[in-house]
Design a protein around this motif. Sequence first.
Motif, short mmCIF file in Angstrom:
data_model
loop_
_atom_site.label_atom_id
_atom_site.label_comp_id
_atom_site.label_asym_id
_atom_site.label_seq_id
_atom_site.Cartn_x
_atom_site.Cartn_y
_atom_site.Cartn_z
N LEU A 58 1.22 -1.17 -0.19
CA LEU A 58 0.17 -0.01 0.30
C LEU A 58 0.85 0.95 -0.35
N VAL A 59 0.68 2.20 -1.06
CA VAL A 59 1.82 3.29 -0.54
C VAL A 59 0.12 4.65 -1.46
N THR A 60 0.66 5.79 -0.38
CA THR A 60 0.18 6.84 -0.80
C THR A 60 0.50 7.38 -2.13
N ARG A 61 -0.14 8.00 -2.63
CA ARG A 61 0.11 9.32 -4.12
C ARG A 61 1.84 9.70 -3.94
N VAL A 105 -7.73 2.35 -0.89
CA VAL A 105 -7.97 2.04 0.78
C VAL A 105 -7.77 2.99 1.23
N VAL A 106 -8.45 3.60 2.21
CA VAL A 106 -8.25 4.23 3.28
C VAL A 106 -8.01 3.66 4.30
N GLU A 114 -6.03 8.53 5.67
CA GLU A 114 -4.89 8.50 4.72
C GLU A 114 -5.23 7.51 3.08
N VAL A 115 -5.19 8.38 2.15
CA VAL A 115 -5.83 7.68 1.25
C VAL A 115 -4.00 7.06 0.01
#
Length: 135
Positions: A58-61, A105-106, A114-115
Motif C-alpha cells: 500500500l502506498v500513498t500518492r 484503500v483509506v 490516509e488515502v
Amino acid sequence: MSESTSHWRVDAVPVSVKIGPFSNQPVRPDLPLRTPQARVLAALAPADPSDPVSEWPLVTRAQLRCKMGFSPTHTMNRLLNGQNDRPGSKHTNPGLIPLGLIEVVVLNIEGVDEVNLRITKKGIQCLSLHDEKKK
C-alpha cells in the motif's frame, strides 16, 4: 410483440458494460495499457502475486510519485484518474482507478484518514499481458 419473440428485446443494457466507480465512462477491458500506466502498475506490483492481497504493498500518492521519479505535477493524477483530451471530446484516456486496475484503500491512522493505493488482481493480469506484448 408476440410472446414467442419477446426474448429478442434489445432495450436491455449489455451485461459486459461496466461503469467505473469514479467515471461515467464504460470500462473497456480490451483497452491496451500505455507505457506510463504500465510503469505505475509495475511500481505497485507485489514481489509475489500469490501472496494474500492484504500483504500487497500500500502506498500513498506521494510515495508513489517519489518511487516513480515524478515531480509534483498533474501527471500522476492523469495516470490514476484519467483525462479528456479536450472538453466535449469523445477521445478519453481512462485512468487506472476507473479501469479497476488500482484500488483506493483509506486507512484511519490516529484519527486521520490516509488515502493509499494498491494494485488489483486485474491490474496484475493487465501488466503481465502488457509485458508479454512487449516481448
